[in-house]
Design a protein around this motif. Structure first.
Motif, PDB file in Angstrom:
ATOM      1  N   ALA A 137      26.390  57.614 -32.652  1.00  0.00           N
ATOM      2  CA  ALA A 137      24.968  57.950 -32.552  1.00  0.00           C
ATOM      3  C   ALA A 137      24.175  56.785 -31.963  1.00  0.00           C
ATOM      4  CB  ALA A 137      24.423  58.328 -33.925  1.00  0.00           C
ATOM      5  N   TRP A 138      24.443  55.580 -32.453  1.00  0.00           N
ATOM      6  CA  TRP A 138      23.747  54.397 -31.940  1.00  0.00           C
ATOM      7  C   TRP A 138      24.120  54.160 -30.477  1.00  0.00           C
ATOM      8  CZ3 TRP A 138      20.397  51.388 -30.499  1.00  0.00           C
ATOM      9  CH2 TRP A 138      20.557  50.032 -30.205  1.00  0.00           C
ATOM     10  N   ALA A 139      25.399  54.377 -30.128  1.00  0.00           N
ATOM     11  CA  ALA A 139      25.825  54.202 -28.744  1.00  0.00           C
ATOM     12  C   ALA A 139      25.117  55.199 -27.837  1.00  0.00           C
ATOM     13  CB  ALA A 139      27.341  54.374 -28.643  1.00  0.00           C
ATOM     14  N   ALA A 170      30.834  36.913 -44.716  1.00  0.00           N
ATOM     15  CA  ALA A 170      31.084  38.350 -44.882  1.00  0.00           C
ATOM     16  C   ALA A 170      30.005  39.168 -44.171  1.00  0.00           C
ATOM     17  CB  ALA A 170      31.141  38.697 -46.360  1.00  0.00           C
ATOM     18  N   HIS A 171      28.756  38.716 -44.250  1.00  0.00           N
ATOM     19  CA  HIS A 171      27.673  39.405 -43.533  1.00  0.00           C
ATOM     20  C   HIS A 171      27.954  39.409 -42.028  1.00  0.00           C
ATOM     21  CE1 HIS A 171      23.470  40.377 -42.357  1.00  0.00           C
ATOM     22  NE2 HIS A 171      23.750  39.556 -41.355  1.00  0.00           N
ATOM     23  N   GLU A 172      28.374  38.272 -41.490  1.00  0.00           N
ATOM     24  CA  GLU A 172      28.652  38.205 -40.057  1.00  0.00           C
ATOM     25  C   GLU A 172      29.832  39.095 -39.693  1.00  0.00           C
ATOM     26  OE1 GLU A 172      26.545  36.972 -38.116  1.00  0.00           O
ATOM     27  OE2 GLU A 172      25.359  36.039 -39.708  1.00  0.00           O
ATOM     28  N   PHE A 173      30.868  39.127 -40.521  1.00  0.00           N
ATOM     29  CA  PHE A 173      31.991  40.016 -40.264  1.00  0.00           C
ATOM     30  C   PHE A 173      31.549  41.474 -40.337  1.00  0.00           C
ATOM     31  CE2 PHE A 173      35.112  36.642 -40.446  1.00  0.00           C
ATOM     32  CZ  PHE A 173      36.147  37.147 -39.665  1.00  0.00           C
ATOM     33  N   GLY A 174      30.474  41.736 -41.090  1.00  0.00           N
ATOM     34  CA  GLY A 174      29.940  43.091 -41.146  1.00  0.00           C
ATOM     35  C   GLY A 174      29.519  43.601 -39.780  1.00  0.00           C
ATOM     36  N   HIS A 175      29.060  42.706 -38.912  1.00  0.00           N
ATOM     37  CA  HIS A 175      28.670  43.118 -37.557  1.00  0.00           C
ATOM     38  C   HIS A 175      29.902  43.469 -36.722  1.00  0.00           C
ATOM     39  CE1 HIS A 175      24.464  42.303 -38.182  1.00  0.00           C
ATOM     40  NE2 HIS A 175      24.687  41.036 -38.503  1.00  0.00           N
ATOM     41  N   TYR A 176      31.018  42.745 -36.939  1.00  0.00           N
ATOM     42  CA  TYR A 176      32.265  43.146 -36.301  1.00  0.00           C
ATOM     43  C   TYR A 176      32.713  44.510 -36.830  1.00  0.00           C
ATOM     44  CZ  TYR A 176      33.112  38.307 -34.643  1.00  0.00           C
ATOM     45  OH  TYR A 176      33.036  37.086 -34.027  1.00  0.00           O
ATOM     46  N   TYR A 177      32.687  44.629 -38.148  1.00  0.00           N
ATOM     47  CA  TYR A 177      33.193  45.813 -38.846  1.00  0.00           C
ATOM     48  C   TYR A 177      32.452  47.077 -38.416  1.00  0.00           C
ATOM     49  CZ  TYR A 177      34.540  48.602 -43.018  1.00  0.00           C
ATOM     50  OH  TYR A 177      35.014  49.565 -43.882  1.00  0.00           O
ATOM     51  N   SER A 178      31.145  46.953 -38.193  1.00  0.00           N
ATOM     52  CA  SER A 178      30.323  48.114 -37.832  1.00  0.00           C
ATOM     53  C   SER A 178      30.242  48.352 -36.336  1.00  0.00           C
ATOM     54  CB  SER A 178      28.906  47.936 -38.396  1.00  0.00           C
ATOM     55  OG  SER A 178      28.936  47.843 -39.800  1.00  0.00           O
ATOM     56  N   GLY A 179      30.857  47.473 -35.537  1.00  0.00           N
ATOM     57  CA  GLY A 179      30.830  47.657 -34.091  1.00  0.00           C
ATOM     58  C   GLY A 179      29.574  47.160 -33.417  1.00  0.00           C
ATOM     59  N   ASP A 180      28.732  46.438 -34.148  1.00  0.00           N
ATOM     60  CA  ASP A 180      27.461  45.967 -33.570  1.00  0.00           C
ATOM     61  C   ASP A 180      27.681  45.067 -32.358  1.00  0.00           C
ATOM     62  OD1 ASP A 180      26.479  47.286 -35.755  1.00  0.00           O
ATOM     63  OD2 ASP A 180      26.065  45.470 -36.913  1.00  0.00           O
ATOM     64  N   LEU A 202      12.020  48.068 -27.225  1.00  0.00           N
ATOM     65  CA  LEU A 202      12.143  47.030 -28.252  1.00  0.00           C
ATOM     66  C   LEU A 202      11.952  47.607 -29.654  1.00  0.00           C
ATOM     67  CD1 LEU A 202      10.480  43.705 -27.075  1.00  0.00           C
ATOM     68  CD2 LEU A 202      12.884  44.187 -27.460  1.00  0.00           C
ATOM     69  N   ARG A 203      10.964  48.470 -29.812  1.00  0.00           N
ATOM     70  CA  ARG A 203      10.710  49.048 -31.129  1.00  0.00           C
ATOM     71  C   ARG A 203      11.936  49.802 -31.646  1.00  0.00           C
ATOM     72  NH1 ARG A 203       5.428  49.793 -33.136  1.00  0.00           N
ATOM     73  NH2 ARG A 203       3.816  48.840 -31.850  1.00  0.00           N
ATOM     74  N   ILE A 204      12.546  50.588 -30.773  1.00  0.00           N
ATOM     75  CA  ILE A 204      13.689  51.388 -31.198  1.00  0.00           C
ATOM     76  C   ILE A 204      14.913  50.516 -31.443  1.00  0.00           C
ATOM     77  CG2 ILE A 204      15.290  53.218 -30.515  1.00  0.00           C
ATOM     78  CD1 ILE A 204      12.980  54.531 -29.024  1.00  0.00           C
ATOM     79  N   THR A 205      15.237  49.629 -30.498  1.00  0.00           N
ATOM     80  CA  THR A 205      16.441  48.802 -30.648  1.00  0.00           C
ATOM     81  C   THR A 205      16.304  47.812 -31.798  1.00  0.00           C
ATOM     82  OG1 THR A 205      15.604  47.287 -28.937  1.00  0.00           O
ATOM     83  CG2 THR A 205      17.126  49.024 -28.236  1.00  0.00           C
ATOM     84  N   VAL A 263      20.987  56.289 -23.780  1.00  0.00           N
ATOM     85  CA  VAL A 263      19.795  57.020 -23.314  1.00  0.00           C
ATOM     86  C   VAL A 263      18.677  56.047 -22.949  1.00  0.00           C
ATOM     87  CG1 VAL A 263      17.945  58.570 -24.057  1.00  0.00           C
ATOM     88  CG2 VAL A 263      20.324  59.151 -24.544  1.00  0.00           C
ATOM     89  N   LEU A 264      18.449  55.039 -23.797  1.00  0.00           N
ATOM     90  CA  LEU A 264      17.382  54.068 -23.537  1.00  0.00           C
ATOM     91  C   LEU A 264      17.666  53.244 -22.286  1.00  0.00           C
ATOM     92  CD1 LEU A 264      16.738  52.822 -27.182  1.00  0.00           C
ATOM     93  CD2 LEU A 264      15.170  54.163 -25.776  1.00  0.00           C
ATOM     94  N   ILE A 265      18.925  52.847 -22.134  1.00  0.00           N
ATOM     95  CA  ILE A 265      19.277  52.011 -20.978  1.00  0.00           C
ATOM     96  C   ILE A 265      19.195  52.820 -19.690  1.00  0.00           C
ATOM     97  CG2 ILE A 265      21.172  50.740 -19.903  1.00  0.00           C
ATOM     98  CD1 ILE A 265      22.054  49.943 -22.770  1.00  0.00           C
ATOM     99  N   VAL A 266      19.779  54.033 -19.708  1.00  0.00           N
ATOM    100  CA  VAL A 266      19.707  54.889 -18.523  1.00  0.00           C
ATOM    101  C   VAL A 266      18.254  55.245 -18.209  1.00  0.00           C
ATOM    102  CG1 VAL A 266      20.303  57.159 -17.604  1.00  0.00           C
ATOM    103  CG2 VAL A 266      22.028  55.811 -18.806  1.00  0.00           C
ATOM    104  N   GLY A 267      17.482  55.470 -19.280  1.00  0.00           N
ATOM    105  CA  GLY A 267      16.068  55.776 -19.076  1.00  0.00           C
ATOM    106  C   GLY A 267      15.332  54.659 -18.377  1.00  0.00           C
ATOM    107  N   PHE A 268      15.633  53.413 -18.758  1.00  0.00           N
ATOM    108  CA  PHE A 268      14.970  52.288 -18.101  1.00  0.00           C
ATOM    109  C   PHE A 268      15.327  52.212 -16.624  1.00  0.00           C
ATOM    110  CE2 PHE A 268      15.793  47.897 -16.647  1.00  0.00           C
ATOM    111  CZ  PHE A 268      14.488  47.531 -16.401  1.00  0.00           C
ATOM    112  N   TYR A 269      16.630  52.302 -16.316  1.00  0.00           N
ATOM    113  CA  TYR A 269      17.034  52.188 -14.920  1.00  0.00           C
ATOM    114  C   TYR A 269      16.486  53.360 -14.099  1.00  0.00           C
ATOM    115  CZ  TYR A 269      20.142  48.274 -15.839  1.00  0.00           C
ATOM    116  OH  TYR A 269      20.632  47.032 -16.172  1.00  0.00           O
TER     117      TYR A 269
END
Length: 526
Positions: A17-19, A158-168, A224-227, A24-30
């Motif tokens: 969903a986030w991807a 562990a918090h930083e690994f959370g970003h790996y874990y979630s695909g951020d 910016l607001r959305i991201t 959509v936002l990136i394509v919309g900008f271009y």
């Protein structure tokens, strides 16, 4: 290394969903930028060709459209990004205990560990997969390691690994590239080239330029607001994983300590730079620990944290949720076990002094760090401060002639005039306020030396500075500033100087004044 997976981890939620939203936002900008660039050229062209004769306004509008369209198209061209290491690289062979912590978390989550770990100068940690880095990277702050215990540091990891874990970290680079293109576009249109500057003097061209930039700014704000809103949710998800791995107690205490210490880093670096500029290198991490432990600094940081928790300041463009929200969410989760022994996280790395030197060299490539003389903080006052005050007072003894501790308040009124008679540092042109500040420093230096000569003892540590005799303490530089600002009135200071028996202390002993006269009378070197 066999590690038993930690049970009850938060589910690894899909990032589809986030991807999709990011796409959509990136394509919309271009798409929007290409459409605007086309419109900037096409519509003026249509108007111009519809005229039987050339119209100056339309010609200028067409030129303006060509320049704006070209600027926007050029801004969309991808730039080749070169990865620059944010600090010295930490090696597993040199720091086995640190990498054991990293590997333990990676194994618990079935995640690959970062290929590169760097030491950075911030009260912070980060992870990412930037282009050109060759894979996953992690940055660990030297001040962060100094202020946290191992259990709290484990929660931050562990918090930083959370970003790996979630695909951020996989999606982040695409969003950052789009942001960079937006910034290039807005900067290119906001600081136009000479041709655009000329044509936008005319009404129609100026109006077109205004409309295009307003549309792009509106989309930038929406993007910016959305991201950033998604980013805040990602931070809360990473906190949730950190609580599952290390316990909410460790995360809550670690976050509070980080917020306190982050506010102290800039003033500490200011003190550190003075010592480095004098040619000495004190223990950097240890000095920061001393700084935040100083009583006045500790009280100020506590008040800062309490204010932030009571009245959090939030903006739609913040990448992190307010601390109060993060703590509230963490308190709903299990606290975890409290370790019987919890050493400082700095104990996880070896040879801290060498690492500090490497970090200082990275921050100041032009400075030869190896030429700096090692100096413990206990020696800084006598090695650096006192000789500096003496040199300053010797050079401008004529300006201090006749000034005593008792007459200090009356002399403070003449700080602007005194400052005008002090030379600017080489290669600098100071403002009137800066010269007045240097004059205040001269008076403070004179008072310090006068008190030292009278038997007062100097106490100077990171975050603490005063002269002491028995139970009495004075802060000369602060006294001068408060007298100049009217926070301390003349009568109060005169009464205190008399009660301490220092009203007659001269800022320029006879030998200092005589030496100054000889220097002033001697001819300049040929």
């Amino acid at each position: 290394m066999n590690v038993t997976p930690i049970p009850a981890l938060p589910p690894r939620r899909s990032i589809a969903a986030w991807a999709a939203l990011a796409a959509v936002l990136i394509v919309g900008f271009y798409t929007l930028t290409l459409a605007l660039a086309t419109a900037c050229v096409y519509f003026p062209y249509l108007l111009l060709t519809a005229q039987n004769a050339g119209n100056l306004q339309l010609i200028l509008l067409f030129v303006c459209g060509l320049v704006m369209g070209g600027t926007m198209l050029w801004s969309l061209v991808p730039r080749r990004e070169k990865f620059t290491p944010p600090g010295p690289r930490l090696e597993a062979a040199r720091h086995p205990r640190l990498f054991a912590e990293i590997d333990r978390l990676a194994a618990s989550l079935n995640e690959p560990p970062p290929q590169q770990v760097y030491l950075i100068p911030d009260v912070n940690a980060f992870v990412g997969e930037p282009p050109g880095a060759g894979g996953r990277i992690m940055g660990l702050g030297l001040p962060l390691l100094q202020i946290l215990t191992v259990s709290r540091f484990r929660a931050v990891l562990a918090h930083e690994f959370g970003h790996y874990y979630s695909g951020d970290t996989r999606l982040g680079p695409w969003v950052y590239k789009a942001r960079a293109a937006m910034v290039r576009t807005l900067v290119g249109l906001g600081r136009p080239n000479p041709a655009l500057r000329v044509v936008t003097r005319f009404l129609m061209a100026r109006l077109a330029h205004y409309v295009v930039t307003r549309v792009l700014v509106a989309y930038w704000n929406l993007f910016l607001r959305i991201t950033q809103r998604v980013s805040r949710r990602q931070e809360l998800r990473a906190d949730e994983l950190a609580c599952a791995l290390a316990g909410s107690r460790a995360l809550i205490e670690g976050l509070q300590e980080i917020h306190r210490a982050a506010a102290a880093l800039a003033p500490y670096v200011g003190e550190l730079k003075q010592v480095l500029a004098a040619g000495y290198r004190p223990p950097v991490a240890e000095g920061f620990a001393r700084f935040i432990s100083a009583s006045n600094i500790r009280e100020a940081l506590g008040a800062h944290l309490a204010k932030e928790l009571a009245h959090p300041h939030t903006e739609p463009f913040d990448s992190h949720p307010p601390l109060r929200d993060r703590l509230r969410a963490a308190r709903r989760l299990p606290p975890g076990e409290e370790p019987a022994v919890d050493p400082p996280a700095i104990s996880l790395i070896e040879d801290v002094a060498t690492l500090e030197g490497e970090l200082l060299q990275k921050l100041n490539p032009k400075q030869k760090v190896e030429s700096l003389k090692p100096a413990p903080w206990e020696d800084v006052a006598q090695t650096i401060y006192v000789p500096g005050w003496q040199k300053y007072v010797d050079e401008y003894a004529q300006l201090l002639a006749g000034i005593t501790a008792g007459s200090l308040a009356a002399k403070v009124k003449g700080l602007p005039e005194m400052g005008s008679r002090i030379r600017d540092p080489k290669g600098m042109l100071l403002t009137r306020e800066q010269r007045t500040g240097r004059a205040a420093d001269l008076l403070g230096s004179g008072l310090c030396l006068a008190l030292l000569a009278a038997g007062w003892e100097l106490h100077a540590q990171p975050g603490e500075f005063y002269l002491q005799r028995g139970s009495e303490r004075l802060q000369p530089f602060r006294i001068v500033r408060e007298l100049a600002a009217g926070k301390l009135n003349r009568e109060e200071w005169a009464a205190r100087a008399q009660s301490l028996g220092i009203e007659g202390l001269s800022f320029t002993p006879a030998k200092t004044l005589e030496k100054s006269k000889e220097t002033a009378a001697s001819p300049p070197p040929a």
